[in-house]
Design a protein around this motif. Structure first.
Motif, short mmCIF file in Angstrom:
data_model
loop_
_atom_site.label_atom_id
_atom_site.label_comp_id
_atom_site.label_asym_id
_atom_site.label_seq_id
_atom_site.Cartn_x
_atom_site.Cartn_y
_atom_site.Cartn_z
N ARG A 1 -66.02 -3.10 -34.46
CA ARG A 1 -65.06 -4.19 -34.71
C ARG A 1 -64.10 -4.32 -33.53
N ALA A 2 -63.64 -3.19 -33.01
CA ALA A 2 -62.68 -3.23 -31.90
C ALA A 2 -63.33 -3.80 -30.63
N LEU A 3 -64.62 -3.54 -30.44
CA LEU A 3 -65.28 -3.98 -29.21
C LEU A 3 -65.84 -5.40 -29.29
N MET A 4 -65.93 -5.96 -30.49
CA MET A 4 -66.48 -7.32 -30.69
C MET A 4 -65.86 -8.36 -29.77
N PRO A 5 -64.52 -8.38 -29.61
CA PRO A 5 -63.92 -9.43 -28.76
C PRO A 5 -63.99 -9.11 -27.27
N ALA A 6 -64.76 -8.08 -26.86
CA ALA A 6 -64.85 -7.68 -25.45
C ALA A 6 -63.46 -7.46 -24.84
N PRO A 7 -62.68 -6.53 -25.42
CA PRO A 7 -61.31 -6.30 -24.94
C PRO A 7 -61.31 -5.57 -23.59
N ARG A 8 -60.17 -5.63 -22.90
CA ARG A 8 -60.01 -4.85 -21.67
C ARG A 8 -59.22 -3.57 -21.92
N LEU A 9 -58.51 -3.52 -23.05
CA LEU A 9 -57.80 -2.30 -23.46
C LEU A 9 -58.06 -2.05 -24.94
N VAL A 10 -58.47 -0.82 -25.25
CA VAL A 10 -58.62 -0.43 -26.65
C VAL A 10 -57.62 0.68 -26.95
N ILE A 11 -56.90 0.53 -28.05
CA ILE A 11 -55.92 1.53 -28.48
C ILE A 11 -56.45 2.16 -29.77
N ILE B 1 -66.06 7.26 -26.79
CA ILE B 1 -64.83 6.91 -26.07
C ILE B 1 -65.01 7.13 -24.57
N ARG B 2 -65.65 8.22 -24.23
CA ARG B 2 -65.87 8.53 -22.81
C ARG B 2 -66.68 7.42 -22.12
N GLY B 3 -67.53 6.75 -22.90
CA GLY B 3 -68.37 5.68 -22.33
C GLY B 3 -67.66 4.34 -22.19
N LEU B 4 -66.47 4.20 -22.77
CA LEU B 4 -65.83 2.88 -22.78
C LEU B 4 -65.45 2.36 -21.38
N PRO B 5 -64.90 3.20 -20.49
CA PRO B 5 -64.59 2.67 -19.16
C PRO B 5 -65.81 2.09 -18.45
N GLY B 6 -66.98 2.67 -18.71
CA GLY B 6 -68.23 2.14 -18.14
C GLY B 6 -68.56 0.75 -18.64
N LEU B 7 -67.95 0.37 -19.77
CA LEU B 7 -68.16 -0.98 -20.31
C LEU B 7 -67.02 -1.92 -19.91
N GLY B 8 -66.15 -1.43 -19.02
CA GLY B 8 -65.04 -2.27 -18.57
C GLY B 8 -63.80 -2.18 -19.44
N VAL B 9 -63.73 -1.13 -20.27
CA VAL B 9 -62.62 -1.02 -21.23
C VAL B 9 -61.73 0.18 -20.87
N SER B 10 -60.45 -0.06 -20.71
CA SER B 10 -59.48 1.03 -20.55
C SER B 10 -59.07 1.50 -21.94
N VAL B 11 -58.63 2.76 -22.04
CA VAL B 11 -58.42 3.34 -23.36
C VAL B 11 -57.07 4.05 -23.46
N LEU B 12 -56.34 3.75 -24.52
CA LEU B 12 -55.18 4.55 -24.89
C LEU B 12 -55.55 5.26 -26.19
N LEU B 13 -55.65 6.58 -26.12
CA LEU B 13 -56.18 7.37 -27.23
C LEU B 13 -55.11 8.28 -27.80
N VAL B 14 -54.82 8.13 -29.08
CA VAL B 14 -53.92 9.06 -29.76
C VAL B 14 -54.78 10.11 -30.44
N GLU B 15 -54.53 11.38 -30.17
CA GLU B 15 -55.35 12.44 -30.76
C GLU B 15 -54.54 13.69 -31.04
N GLN B 16 -54.81 14.29 -32.19
CA GLN B 16 -54.25 15.62 -32.44
C GLN B 16 -55.14 16.70 -31.86
N ARG B 17 -56.43 16.38 -31.70
CA ARG B 17 -57.34 17.33 -31.04
C ARG B 17 -57.12 17.20 -29.54
N ALA B 18 -55.98 17.70 -29.10
CA ALA B 18 -55.52 17.39 -27.75
C ALA B 18 -56.44 17.94 -26.66
#
Ligand SMILES: Nc1ncnc2c1ncn2[C@@H]1O[C@H](COP(=O)(O)OP(=O)(O)OP(=O)(O)O)[C@@H](O)[C@H]1O
Ligand SMILES: [Mg+2]
Length: 233
Positions: free
Chosen positions: A145-155, A175-192
């Motif tokens: 769903r998040a990638l459907m609109p071809a975003p440049r940033l995914v949070i 998630i690691r593959g997203l930059p290869g699709l042209g997407v920058s990522v802001l990731l909130v994680e407790q599994r730091a």
């Protein structure tokens, strides 16, 4: 130009600030992790970026344009997608319907075909209600769903929270593959630790403040920080 720049941001609920003096930057095709314990203010930060808080001030810019005062629903048209910590799919809609109702999508048929190809588990579940999916399938649908609109940033707000360890690895690989699709990522994680291992930069929040921001590799190498904030994962 940076994808996202936050400086001197304060935000909260009602008349109370939860966050103060937040500084953060996401450069093109980077993965930036925000870590921190329960209640540190991670989701509040993300909600502020997404225009979901009325109490917010400071500088928040996406590709050089201020986001403050921009309605939440405009962000998808600007190129920002968001996967909330909870309620990130419509449980009563089928997998296909969940993809059909996403806003801001150009060529919908093409994008749906792409998502089904990228997340093969969804193909067989096309007509299944999202509420009946397994945790892993549901998270794949949320990503699709998040990638459907071809975003440049995914949070992403704690995308691995409810998943078993085996599924966590798969989500982090996606998630690691997203930059290869042209997407920058802001990731909130407790599994730091695991999140920083796939990230370029990291930022640790505590009690609504950034305690340290550095290259992910530097944070992982800092034993004192690791002991204090990175936990055992
Ligand atoms: N809707 C709200 N109204 C008032 N206070 C809130 C609201 N949501 C969160 N808070 C408070 O803001 C602080 C930060 O919460 P937040 O949800 O941002 O933390 P978090 O880092 O995302 O935690 P978690 O890891 O548990 O998701 C907490 O003290 C919380 O009680
Ligand atoms: Mg949270």
């Amino acid at each position: 130009m940076s994808v996202l720049v936050v400086e001197g941001m304060a935000a909260g609920y009602g008349d109370v600030d939860i966050l103060s003096d937040i500084a953060l930057r996401v450069d093109p095709l980077e993965i930036v992790t925000i870590a921190g314990t329960n209640g540190a203010g991670k989701s509040t930060l993300v909600k502020g970026l997404m225009g979901l808080l009325t109490r917010i001030r400071g500088k928040v810019e996406f590709e050089g344009t201020s986001l403050l005062g921009v309605a939440a629903e405009r962000r998808i048209h600007l190129g920002i997608s968001y996967v909330p910590q909870v309620n990130n799919v419509f449980p009563s809609l089928t997998v296909l319907e969940n993809l059909e109702v996403v806003e801001g999508v150009g060529n919908r048929a093409r994008q749906i075909a792409k998502m089904i190809e990228r997340f093969p588990a969804l193909a067989a579940r096309r007509a299944t209600r999202a509420g009946a999916l397994s945790g892993g399938e549901r998270q794949q649908l949320a990503f699709a769903r998040a990638l459907m609109p071809a975003p440049r940033l995914v949070i992403l707000d704690e995308p691995t929270a409810a998943l078993s360890p085996a599924l966590v690895t798969g989500v982090l690989e996606t998630i690691r593959g997203l930059p290869g699709l042209g997407v920058s990522v802001l990731l909130v994680e407790q599994r730091a630790r695991q999140a920083l291992a796939i990230s370029d930069q990291g930022c640790i929040l505590d009690s609504g403040k950034v305690v340290i921001a550095d290259r992910a590799s530097a944070l992982l190498a800092d034993e004192r920080m690791a002991e204090l904030y990175l936990g055992e994962h």
